[in-house]
Design a protein around this motif. Structure first.
Motif, PDB file in Angstrom:
ATOM      1  N   ALA A  16       0.999 -37.222  -0.618  1.00  0.00           N
ATOM      2  CA  ALA A  16       1.534 -35.964  -1.148  1.00  0.00           C
ATOM      3  C   ALA A  16       0.420 -35.072  -1.681  1.00  0.00           C
ATOM      4  O   ALA A  16       0.427 -33.846  -1.466  1.00  0.00           O
ATOM      5  N   LYS A  17      -0.538 -35.655  -2.387  1.00  0.00           N
ATOM      6  CA  LYS A  17      -1.650 -34.858  -2.907  1.00  0.00           C
ATOM      7  C   LYS A  17      -2.465 -34.262  -1.776  1.00  0.00           C
ATOM      8  O   LYS A  17      -2.956 -33.123  -1.877  1.00  0.00           O
ATOM      9  N   ASP A  18      -2.608 -35.008  -0.690  1.00  0.00           N
ATOM     10  CA  ASP A  18      -3.342 -34.474   0.467  1.00  0.00           C
ATOM     11  C   ASP A  18      -2.533 -33.378   1.153  1.00  0.00           C
ATOM     12  O   ASP A  18      -3.087 -32.337   1.550  1.00  0.00           O
ATOM     13  N   LEU A  19      -1.230 -33.560   1.288  1.00  0.00           N
ATOM     14  CA  LEU A  19      -0.392 -32.515   1.879  1.00  0.00           C
ATOM     15  C   LEU A  19      -0.477 -31.225   1.063  1.00  0.00           C
ATOM     16  O   LEU A  19      -0.618 -30.128   1.621  1.00  0.00           O
ATOM     17  N   VAL A  64       1.823 -21.487   6.076  1.00  0.00           N
ATOM     18  CA  VAL A  64       1.672 -22.907   5.764  1.00  0.00           C
ATOM     19  C   VAL A  64       3.016 -23.544   5.448  1.00  0.00           C
ATOM     20  O   VAL A  64       3.280 -24.693   5.833  1.00  0.00           O
ATOM     21  N   ALA A  65       3.916 -22.815   4.768  1.00  0.00           N
ATOM     22  CA  ALA A  65       5.234 -23.365   4.452  1.00  0.00           C
ATOM     23  C   ALA A  65       6.016 -23.651   5.728  1.00  0.00           C
ATOM     24  O   ALA A  65       6.664 -24.703   5.855  1.00  0.00           O
ATOM     25  N   ARG A  66       5.959 -22.736   6.670  1.00  0.00           N
ATOM     26  CA  ARG A  66       6.694 -22.936   7.925  1.00  0.00           C
ATOM     27  C   ARG A  66       6.093 -24.081   8.735  1.00  0.00           C
ATOM     28  O   ARG A  66       6.822 -24.882   9.341  1.00  0.00           O
ATOM     29  N   ARG A  67       4.759 -24.159   8.731  1.00  0.00           N
ATOM     30  CA  ARG A  67       4.105 -25.248   9.458  1.00  0.00           C
ATOM     31  C   ARG A  67       4.489 -26.599   8.852  1.00  0.00           C
ATOM     32  O   ARG A  67       4.757 -27.561   9.564  1.00  0.00           O
ATOM     33  N   TYR A  68       4.521 -26.653   7.536  1.00  0.00           N
ATOM     34  CA  TYR A  68       4.909 -27.894   6.861  1.00  0.00           C
ATOM     35  C   TYR A  68       6.365 -28.248   7.190  1.00  0.00           C
ATOM     36  O   TYR A  68       6.683 -29.396   7.522  1.00  0.00           O
ATOM     37  N   ARG A  69       7.242 -27.276   7.096  1.00  0.00           N
ATOM     38  CA  ARG A  69       8.652 -27.507   7.406  1.00  0.00           C
ATOM     39  C   ARG A  69       8.823 -28.024   8.830  1.00  0.00           C
ATOM     40  O   ARG A  69       9.532 -29.014   9.064  1.00  0.00           O
ATOM     41  N   ASP A  70       8.157 -27.377   9.795  1.00  0.00           N
ATOM     42  CA  ASP A  70       8.385 -27.683  11.204  1.00  0.00           C
ATOM     43  C   ASP A  70       7.659 -28.938  11.676  1.00  0.00           C
ATOM     44  O   ASP A  70       8.127 -29.625  12.589  1.00  0.00           O
ATOM     45  N   ARG A  71       6.517 -29.252  11.057  1.00  0.00           N
ATOM     46  CA  ARG A  71       5.715 -30.369  11.562  1.00  0.00           C
ATOM     47  C   ARG A  71       5.878 -31.658  10.762  1.00  0.00           C
ATOM     48  O   ARG A  71       5.573 -32.728  11.273  1.00  0.00           O
ATOM     49  N   GLY A 108      11.936 -35.376  11.477  1.00  0.00           N
ATOM     50  CA  GLY A 108      12.572 -36.618  11.041  1.00  0.00           C
ATOM     51  C   GLY A 108      11.676 -37.796  11.364  1.00  0.00           C
ATOM     52  O   GLY A 108      10.504 -37.818  11.012  1.00  0.00           O
ATOM     53  N   GLY A 109      12.235 -38.775  12.065  1.00  0.00           N
ATOM     54  CA  GLY A 109      11.454 -39.955  12.441  1.00  0.00           C
ATOM     55  C   GLY A 109      10.994 -39.946  13.877  1.00  0.00           C
ATOM     56  O   GLY A 109      10.691 -41.003  14.442  1.00  0.00           O
ATOM     57  N   ALA A 110      10.916 -38.760  14.474  1.00  0.00           N
ATOM     58  CA  ALA A 110      10.564 -38.684  15.892  1.00  0.00           C
ATOM     59  C   ALA A 110       9.109 -39.032  16.171  1.00  0.00           C
ATOM     60  O   ALA A 110       8.732 -39.276  17.318  1.00  0.00           O
ATOM     61  N   LYS A 111       8.269 -39.063  15.134  1.00  0.00           N
ATOM     62  CA  LYS A 111       6.871 -39.470  15.269  1.00  0.00           C
ATOM     63  C   LYS A 111       6.518 -40.396  14.124  1.00  0.00           C
ATOM     64  O   LYS A 111       7.201 -40.423  13.087  1.00  0.00           O
ATOM     65  N   LEU A 140       2.666 -37.152  11.866  1.00  0.00           N
ATOM     66  CA  LEU A 140       3.258 -35.950  11.278  1.00  0.00           C
ATOM     67  C   LEU A 140       2.278 -35.292  10.312  1.00  0.00           C
ATOM     68  O   LEU A 140       2.091 -34.063  10.329  1.00  0.00           O
ATOM     69  N   VAL A 141       1.658 -36.109   9.474  1.00  0.00           N
ATOM     70  CA  VAL A 141       0.707 -35.580   8.493  1.00  0.00           C
ATOM     71  C   VAL A 141      -0.497 -34.975   9.194  1.00  0.00           C
ATOM     72  O   VAL A 141      -0.965 -33.888   8.828  1.00  0.00           O
ATOM     73  N   ALA A 142      -1.007 -35.663  10.201  1.00  0.00           N
ATOM     74  CA  ALA A 142      -2.168 -35.143  10.933  1.00  0.00           C
ATOM     75  C   ALA A 142      -1.830 -33.843  11.665  1.00  0.00           C
ATOM     76  O   ALA A 142      -2.666 -32.932  11.750  1.00  0.00           O
ATOM     77  N   ASP A 143      -0.601 -33.743  12.185  1.00  0.00           N
ATOM     78  CA  ASP A 143      -0.178 -32.500  12.839  1.00  0.00           C
ATOM     79  C   ASP A 143      -0.217 -31.333  11.865  1.00  0.00           C
ATOM     80  O   ASP A 143      -0.559 -30.207  12.236  1.00  0.00           O
ATOM     81  N   PHE A 144       0.159 -31.601  10.618  1.00  0.00           N
ATOM     82  CA  PHE A 144       0.186 -30.546   9.618  1.00  0.00           C
ATOM     83  C   PHE A 144      -1.198 -30.236   9.069  1.00  0.00           C
ATOM     84  O   PHE A 144      -1.597 -29.072   8.984  1.00  0.00           O
ATOM     85  N   LEU A 145      -1.943 -31.268   8.717  1.00  0.00           N
ATOM     86  CA  LEU A 145      -3.256 -31.056   8.096  1.00  0.00           C
ATOM     87  C   LEU A 145      -4.352 -30.741   9.104  1.00  0.00           C
ATOM     88  O   LEU A 145      -5.391 -30.180   8.739  1.00  0.00           O
ATOM     89  N   GLY A 146      -4.136 -31.102  10.363  1.00  0.00           N
ATOM     90  CA  GLY A 146      -5.187 -30.939  11.361  1.00  0.00           C
ATOM     91  C   GLY A 146      -6.220 -32.055  11.303  1.00  0.00           C
ATOM     92  O   GLY A 146      -7.283 -31.970  11.921  1.00  0.00           O
TER      93      GLY A 146
END
Length: 639
Positions: free
Chosen positions: A582-585, A599-606, A611-614, A619-625
């Motif tokens: 969470a601190k990293d997110l 960033v809010a939309r990217r977090y919401r969508d990624r 859900g649990g599709a990945k 999921l975290v790497a998709d958001f943080l890059g």
């Protein structure tokens, strides 16, 4: 096709409705399974869709059972719902141990499946193996017995905690220090005594504000003995049965079995993580304790340690005297109704949603409010949520998000319920943070409920990740500008930004202590399952001495009401594991603009919507890059 939310029954019709829904749902699941056995689809995708529908039917029965067994005011309904959960678990175990069904899925040609369907196929096969489908008849029968008994133990344990509301009665003057609105709500009896219960709206302020150390001690003892002694033998049996189940399907112990499907990956990695956090928190804890002990010795010059029953009170004293934060003054800004509305406005703006009250929605109690969830610019609602936020007799005693219905695109709307136990008037800021936290689960549930598979709907990620989105949402309950949008006193004056800054500094003060307390709980959840000690109180005391900054309160048995031993089992480390993530997110957000839409939309969508599709790490790497790291947490803990 327009999907409609679940039509809940009127209170008087609830028992018949639950019984009918259970019967129909189980019958539909059995019919679909019979069709799978008799004429399995040759196409892998068709077979998976039919199996996913079975899961959806069972999940619908289990969700209603789990929710209403914890919140419905009618005991007969609660009992019927508990039985529904037992029947679902019994059938689910039977199906996962069915060799003919396993052969159907093991024989599928998965080469043409897309990424999500292939992921589902792999998890379905793993479910069969973890249920013991490849074991002999006697072993499978024993596993079924164990699963059924574990469900019954879980229910009895929770019922014992829920129903064991203890009281502390003392002369009214001993309650000096409590907020005036609390005192007004607890008038003295004819003998001049006040009575407080162990429910949170009483227990928390008594332990935090009462000047009388004896009263604080009495409340601590009452609170920390709930569920005792009746829950101790249940826990002993639970730990033994879980160990037997794990070894029967080839694992060294329950923690290894449980960790195999979590981010952490292995059982031995759990104590290693616990000790890593404990070591990182050692210096911050000593720093915090030195401040606390210095203040405590002003009142108790000869003290060599701080009793746990005094810890909360004196931490408040430190915050009041050294950080100029008086919780009783702070709470003037947090009227429950304003906080609830503020929560909806903040999360709506952050995630691009709006919540419309549904005044005529059937609910199980007058305290419950229902809202349809819309996209901010949507033409129709896509989810429904319920808020059940105040304590009452027979209701679940903690704070949690319950699923009412999993959302699957084109099949059913996601519906979730927030169940908490907050005061009806003014709230402590800690409770505001808890409300944001739990609402994070609710948002995750509804945003993740528009995929194509029930198996991946909502909060369906690895269980040691599920707290991360909620822990991150807590940050929005600490931002001064955000708080000022809804936190106002009775004169309409918003909470001063300078006060919020001091509140954050005061909250930072105790984080070393808090981290070590959490590791005490995490160690207990792990070692209880792996060592299965004969004397739970003695084992708890040993772990408390090793990890916690505060000593054991004589005569208490907090494990007896430690609900996470049933729910999170050996994985209470999850809360700290998730906090690291969470601190990293949160590091991706601009602290000067927490509503920045990109960033809010990217977090919401990624992170939330899949859900649990990945896997959670993906999921975290998709958001943080990039992959998540320990760095942000370590920096926060050290400062």
């Amino acid at each position: 096709m327009t999907l409609e939310p679940l039509a809940l029954p009127a209170t008087d019709d609830a028992l018949a409705w639950v019984e009918g829904r259970t019967t129909d749902g189980l019958a539909t699941a059995r019919r679909l399974v019979d069709e799978l056995r008799a004429a399995p689809p040759a196409d892998a995708l068709d077979a998976l869709r039919q199996w996913d529908e079975v899961a959806l039917q069972l999940g619908n029965v289990a969700a209603v059972g789990s929710l209403l067994s914890n919140v419905h005011p009618d005991e007969a309904v609660r009992t019927s719902c508990e039985q529904a959960e037992v029947e679902v678990d019994r059938l689910a175990t039977e199906l996962r141990q069915d060799r003919a069904l396993y052969d159907v899925f093991a024989g599928l040609d998965a080469s043409g499946l897309d990424e999500q369907a292939a992921r589902l196929h792999g998890k379905v096969l793993d479910d069969f193996r973890r249920a013991g489908v490849d074991r002999d008849d006697a072993t499978r029968a024993r596993l079924a017995e164990i699963n059924e008994r574990l469900t019954a133990i879980d229910q009895e344990f929770g019922r014992n905690v829920r129903d064991d509301v203890r009281t502390v009665t003392a002369a009214a003057e001993r309650y000096a220090g409590l907020p005036q609105d609390w005192l007004d709500a607890h008038p003295a009896d004819a003998d001049g005594n006040l009575t407080a219960t162990t429910d949170y709206p009483d227990a928390v302020p008594v332990r935090m504000f009462a000047h009388d150390a004896g009263l604080r001690h009495d409340m601590s003892v009452a609170f920390l003995t709930r569920g005792y002694p009746q829950n101790e033998p249940l826990l002993q049996e639970m730990f033994a049965l879980r160990h037997e189940l794990a070894t029967l399907v080839g694992y060294a112990d329950w923690a290894s079995y449980d960790a195999a499907v979590k981010m952490i990956g292995s059982g031995p990695a759990i104590p290693a993580f616990i000790d890593r956090i404990a070591d990182a928190a050692a210096a911050p804890m000593e720093r915090d304790l030195a401040v606390l002990m210095e203040r405590y010795r002003r009142d108790h010059p000869d003290a060599t340690e701080i009793p746990a029953s005094d810890a909360t009170y004196y931490q408040e004293v430190v915050r009041r005297e050294q950080y100029d934060v008086d919780a009783q003054q702070v709470r003037r800004y947090f009227d429950f109704a304003q906080v609830r509305q503020g929560l909806l406005e903040v999360t709506g703006r952050l995630f691009g949603l709006r919540y419309e009250p549904v005044a005529d929605a059937p609910v199980w109690h007058d305290d419950v409010t229902a809202y349809d969830v819309w996209e901010a610019d949507g033409a129709a609602p896509f989810a429904r949520i319920y808020l059940d936020l105040h304590p009452r007799e027979g209701k679940y005693k903690h704070a949690a998000q319950f699923t009412l219905a999993e959302g699957v695109a084109g099949r059913q709307l996601p519906e979730g319920v927030l169940v908490c136990n907050f005061a009806r008037g003014l709230m402590e800021h800690d409770h505001v943070v808890t409300l944001f936290h739990e609402f994070g689960h609710l948002v995750h549930h509804v945003l993740g409920g528009r995929g194509q598979w029930a198996r991946f709907a909502g909060v369906a990620t690895e269980w040691d990740f599920v707290e991360a989105p909620s822990q991150m949402l807590e940050e929005w309950a600490w931002d001064a500008d955000i708080l000022r949008s809804f936190a106002t006193d009775e004169d309409g004056e918003p909470i001063p930004a300078a006060l919020v800054e001091r509140m954050r500094a005061a909250d930072d003060y105790g984080k070393g202590i808090q981290a070590r307390v959490q590791m005490f709980y995490a160690a207990m959840s792990y070692w209880f399952h792996t060592d299965r000690p004969a004397d739970l109180t003695a084992a708890m005391k040993q772990m408390q001495a090793r990890y916690s900054p505060f000593p054991y309160v004589e005569g208490t048995h907090m494990f007896a009401s430690f609900g996470h031993l049933a729910g999170y089992s050996s994985a209470y480390y999850t809360y700290m594991w998730s906090l690291v993530i969470a601190k990293d997110l949160f590091s991706a957000f601009d602290p000067d603009d927490l509503f920045a839409p990109d960033v809010a939309r990217r977090y919401r969508d990624r992170v939330l919507a899949p859900g649990g599709a990945k896997d959670a790490a993906d999921l975290v790497a998709d958001f943080l890059g990039r992959p998540y790291t320990f760095d942000a947490y370590a920096a926060w803990l050290a400062r």
